[in-house]
Design a protein around this motif. Structure first.
Motif, PDB file in Angstrom:
ATOM      1  N   GLU A   1       0.830  -1.210   0.000  1.00  6.68           N
ATOM      2  CA  GLU A   1       0.000   0.000   0.000  1.00  6.68           C
ATOM      3  C   GLU A   1       0.867   1.263   0.000  1.00  6.68           C
ATOM      4  O   GLU A   1       0.531   2.255  -0.666  1.00  6.68           O
ATOM      5  CB  GLU A   1      -0.924   0.002   1.213  1.00  6.68           C
ATOM      6  N   ALA A   2       1.980   1.237   0.732  1.00  3.30           N
ATOM      7  CA  ALA A   2       2.876   2.399   0.735  1.00  3.30           C
ATOM      8  C   ALA A   2       3.471   2.620  -0.644  1.00  3.30           C
ATOM      9  O   ALA A   2       3.582   3.773  -1.107  1.00  3.30           O
ATOM     10  CB  ALA A   2       3.988   2.191   1.764  1.00  3.30           C
ATOM     11  N   ARG A   3       3.839   1.536  -1.322  1.00  5.03           N
ATOM     12  CA  ARG A   3       4.352   1.668  -2.687  1.00  5.03           C
ATOM     13  C   ARG A   3       3.292   2.243  -3.618  1.00  5.03           C
ATOM     14  O   ARG A   3       3.566   3.136  -4.430  1.00  5.03           O
ATOM     15  CB  ARG A   3       4.809   0.291  -3.182  1.00  5.03           C
ATOM     16  N   LYS A   4       2.077   1.763  -3.498  1.00  5.08           N
ATOM     17  CA  LYS A   4       0.986   2.268  -4.327  1.00  5.08           C
ATOM     18  C   LYS A   4       0.709   3.738  -4.029  1.00  5.08           C
ATOM     19  O   LYS A   4       0.483   4.541  -4.948  1.00  5.08           O
ATOM     20  CB  LYS A   4      -0.258   1.417  -4.074  1.00  5.08           C
ATOM     21  N   GLN A   5       0.726   4.103  -2.774  1.00  3.43           N
ATOM     22  CA  GLN A   5       0.486   5.495  -2.399  1.00  3.43           C
ATOM     23  C   GLN A   5       1.593   6.415  -2.912  1.00  3.43           C
ATOM     24  O   GLN A   5       1.329   7.538  -3.358  1.00  3.43           O
ATOM     25  CB  GLN A   5       0.387   5.600  -0.870  1.00  3.43           C
ATOM     26  N   LYS A   6       2.824   5.936  -2.886  1.00  2.28           N
ATOM     27  CA  LYS A   6       3.945   6.732  -3.382  1.00  2.28           C
ATOM     28  C   LYS A   6       3.842   6.968  -4.880  1.00  2.28           C
ATOM     29  O   LYS A   6       4.059   8.090  -5.372  1.00  2.28           O
ATOM     30  CB  LYS A   6       5.261   6.016  -3.037  1.00  2.28           C
ATOM     31  N   VAL A   7       3.491   5.926  -5.642  1.00  4.52           N
ATOM     32  CA  VAL A   7       3.331   6.076  -7.091  1.00  4.52           C
ATOM     33  C   VAL A   7       2.170   7.010  -7.403  1.00  4.52           C
ATOM     34  O   VAL A   7       2.252   7.863  -8.305  1.00  4.52           O
ATOM     35  CB  VAL A   7       3.113   4.692  -7.739  1.00  4.52           C
ATOM     36  N   LYS A   8       1.088   6.880  -6.652  1.00  9.26           N
ATOM     37  CA  LYS A   8      -0.075   7.750  -6.875  1.00  9.26           C
ATOM     38  C   LYS A   8       0.278   9.206  -6.576  1.00  9.26           C
ATOM     39  O   LYS A   8      -0.137  10.125  -7.315  1.00  9.26           O
ATOM     40  CB  LYS A   8      -1.217   7.294  -5.963  1.00  9.26           C
ATOM     41  N   ALA A   9       1.050   9.467  -5.537  1.00 12.10           N
ATOM     42  CA  ALA A   9       1.445  10.837  -5.205  1.00 12.10           C
ATOM     43  C   ALA A   9       2.331  11.430  -6.295  1.00 12.10           C
ATOM     44  O   ALA A   9       2.160  12.596  -6.692  1.00 12.10           O
ATOM     45  CB  ALA A   9       2.159  10.867  -3.857  1.00 12.10           C
ATOM     46  N   ASN A  10       3.271  10.649  -6.828  1.00  9.66           N
ATOM     47  CA  ASN A  10       4.125  11.142  -7.921  1.00  9.66           C
ATOM     48  C   ASN A  10       3.310  11.445  -9.178  1.00  9.66           C
ATOM     49  O   ASN A  10       3.541  12.462  -9.855  1.00  9.66           O
ATOM     50  CB  ASN A  10       5.220  10.119  -8.242  1.00  9.66           C
ATOM     51  N   ALA A  11       2.349  10.576  -9.494  1.00  6.31           N
ATOM     52  CA  ALA A  11       1.505  10.814 -10.670  1.00  6.31           C
ATOM     53  C   ALA A  11       0.652  12.068 -10.493  1.00  6.31           C
ATOM     54  O   ALA A  11       0.474  12.852 -11.441  1.00  6.31           O
ATOM     55  CB  ALA A  11       0.619   9.596 -10.933  1.00  6.31           C
ATOM     56  N   ASP A  12       0.126  12.273  -9.295  1.00  5.50           N
ATOM     57  CA  ASP A  12      -0.679  13.469  -9.047  1.00  5.50           C
ATOM     58  C   ASP A  12       0.153  14.740  -9.159  1.00  5.50           C
ATOM     59  O   ASP A  12      -0.313  15.752  -9.696  1.00  5.50           O
ATOM     60  CB  ASP A  12      -1.323  13.387  -7.665  1.00  5.50           C
TER      61      ASP A  12
END
Length: 642
Positions: free
Chosen positions: A143-154
């Motif tokens: 989940e932390a990896r997914k959240q990090k990728v989502k933050a970079n994309a945003d």
């Protein structure tokens, strides 16, 4: 829900306002306050019930006489936790939070296996019992990896409304040869788009709301500077800050998983399954390392970030002054080039011929003729003047010319050297060097004054930048203080727990009955109980002492009114407020000159009367009484005649 319940649902910020809450408590009855106090105590009692039961069982297991909870099952003892786990799981299902639900299920399963291991229901080793905790760590990392990728994309999709209108909505189209095609449509804004177009743009971009901020004045504007301004504005938006916070939370989760969770779990399994008689302080070494790293990060945030914020402002101002200096130098070069071109044009207009050598000689001759002629003194006069001087004076004059006097012994040598120097027309070197230094200092002062000129816009920008740096430093320091409090809290609990383990367990399988020689297990959770007690006391004080809130507010308003009245009394009296009595007000006519004279005479009489002393007032009073008695006697005589 009622009126208050509806207000709480529609406007929760207003309902949670401290003044509104205290006002509602002040107007509530004793029965309502009693119910509220009961709810507060019940809530904290349910929250603290599970740790209280665990500490009580541990103390009774280690005591010699034991107790009612000594033989109680660990699974039954954790009933409050199972109820809370069920309630929280239902909330996650309603919220459709998949990964948090998987994490919670894995954690609850790990606690269930551990309690069954303590009850000797599961004969497994601890490496097998801790399998749910492995999944719990894996789900958190995923989940932390997914959240990090989502933050970079945003963060990559974020744009301002100005950029969107300039480069996306009104984008210039090009033909096959790369030439711009002029569109026949008008310039459109974001509000001019249709709903379908807005939805399409919102899927591709994230529009940020940039707070206002003073920007440094720029000497030149270019597309590169515009792009830098665009990136800086996006970084100041709350949407970008929220994405950065999510990215930092993901990094912190990875850091906690790497150190200390995984190494600590491995060391605990080795300690329990392999029969290693290690000290529990060494087993918890990854935890101490993690706390030390957090402490270093807090020190950096408290001490360094405050200074770095101001250093960034100073570097930006220095860069601005350097650009300003370069711009002034370029402007000065252009002016000099323009002046030289004008001079050449004027020379060409006068004749176009350069001055010859003869003209230069004539000019030098004119300059020499304009100067005053210098009469040369004869050799005999110079020799007589120098011979009359003392050796000390001659030495000082020679040294002023820069001539060394160490080789001279007799006065004749000093006289010959000075005569030669005067004939050569030498001047004192010291005076010339001082003048040169003064001129250099004046030039430096002029350069400094020219380099560090701050206009009004730059000054306002510097002030606001310093204020923002102070706010940033204050925020960093507050976060550091909160981090320090958390570190102290965790360290106290971990130290008490490790010391209790070392005193209560001689090895991994045998429990040492201390008979009360060691401290109670309640001391391990003492920080939690202390904070909970402080919060409960604050709630009770707010509920019980809120009855005088309206009175305190009225007293403050009364004090303000008294202060205003005192200030009014000290100064000029304010005009009286008109009271509407329902009777029409008739304006009075202006006084006539006769009335004015009569009023002035009455005023003078009143003033004179007020100025009469008591001794002078007594005879006047006696005369008035005598006149009244005489008037009464005259009236009696007139009645007798009638």
């Amino acid at each position: 829900l009622g009126h208050k319940g509806l207000d709480f649902v529609q406007n929760p910020s207003h309902a949670w306002d401290p003044h509104v809450l205290l006002g509602n408590l002040a107007k509530s009855s004793l029965f309502d306050r009693t119910k509220l106090i009961t709810l507060v105590l019940l809530f904290f009692g349910l929250v603290l019930l599970q740790p209280i039961l665990l500490c009580a069982k541990v103390d009774q297991m280690l005591a010699q006489n034991g107790g009612s909870l000594e033989n109680a099952s660990w699974v039954a003892l954790c009933v409050p936790f199972w109820l809370y786990a069920l309630f929280f799981g239902v909330l996650l299902i309603i919220g459709k939070a998949l990964f948090p639900l998987l994490q919670w299920i894995a954690f609850v399963a790990g606690v269930l296996f551990l309690t069954m291991k303590f009850d000797n229901v599961l004969p497994w080793k601890y490496s097998v019992v801790f399998i749910p905790f492995y999944f719990w760590i894996f789900f958190r990392a995923f989940e932390a990896r997914k959240q990090k990728v989502k933050a970079n994309a945003d963060m990559e999709k974020m744009v301002t409304i100005e950029y969107l209108e300039k480069y996306v909505i009104n984008e210039k189209k090009q033909d096959e040869e790369g030439n711009d095609i002029e569109a026949q449509q008008m310039h459109r804004t974001y509000n001019d788009l249709s709903t379908e177009e807005k939805d399409e743009i919102n899927e591709q971009y994230i529009i940020v709301h940039v707070p206002p901020k003073a920007s440094a004045p720029r000497e030149t504007e270019s597309e590169e500077n515009d792009m830098e301004d665009e990136l800086e504005r996006i970084e100041r938006s709350p949407e970008y800050q929220e994405a950065v916070a999510r990215h930092e939370d993901a990094d912190k989760t990875f850091t906690r998983i790497i150190v200390p969770e995984i190494p600590l779990l491995v060391l605990v399994i080795v300690q329990l399954d392999m029969g290693k008689n290690w000290n529990w302080g060494l087993t918890f070494l990854p935890l101490w390392i993690a706390l030390f790293m957090q402490c270093c990060g807090g020190c950096y945030g408290f001490c360094c970030e405050a200074s770095l914020a101001h250093i960034e402002v100073q570097e930006e101002m220095a860069e601005h002054f350097e650009k300003q200096k370069e711009a002034k130098g370029a402007q000065k070069g252009e002016d000099d080039e323009g002046n030289s071109n004008e001079k050449k044009e004027s020379d060409e207009e006068t004749g176009g011929e350069a001055p010859t050598k003869t003209d230069e000689v004539i000019a030098e001759a004119e300059i020499d003729l304009s100067a005053e002629p210098v009469a040369e003194a004869p050799d005999e006069a110079i020799e007589a003047e120098v011979s009359a001087m003392g050796v000390k004076a001659i030495r000082e004059e020679l040294e002023s010319y820069g001539i060394s006097t160490t080789v001279f012994v007799e006065k004749s040598e000093f006289v010959a050297a000075l005569m030669k120097a005067r004939k050569e027309g030498k001047t004192p070197i010291q005076k010339k060097s001082e003048d040169t230094v003064d001129e250099a200092n004046e030039d430096d002062d002029i350069d400094i004054e020219e380099d560090f000129q701050m206009d009004e816009d730059t000054f306002h920008y510097y002030q606001q930048a310093e204020q923002e740096a102070d706010n940033k430093a204050t925020e960093a320091q507050s976060k550091a203080i909160a981090s320090f409090c958390s570190i102290i809290f965790q360290t106290i609990i971990a130290v008490l727990f490790v010391v209790k383990l070392n005193r209560s367990y001689a090895n991994e399988d045998e429990i040492v009955v201390d008979g009360g020689s060691s401290y109670s297990a309640f001391w391990i959770l003492f920080p939690i109980f202390l904070i909970a007690g402080i919060i409960v006391c604050c709630f009770l004080c707010a509920i019980c002492c809120a009855r005088d809130f309206d009175k305190a507010m009225s007293d403050e308003s009364g004090n303000d009114a008294n202060e205003n009245s005192n200030e009014t009394t000290d100064g000029a009296s304010p005009p009286a407020e008109s009271v509407d009595t329902g009777v029409p007000i008739t304006p009075m006519p202006p006084p006539t000159p006769a009335d004015t004279a009569t009023i002035d005479e009455s005023v003078d009489v009143v003033k004179n009367t007020s100025e009469i002393t008591p001794e002078a007032a007594a005879p006047a009073q006696t005369e008035n009484q005598t006149a009244e008695v005489a008037t009464e006697e005259d009236s009696d005589d007139m009645n007798d005649l009638d």
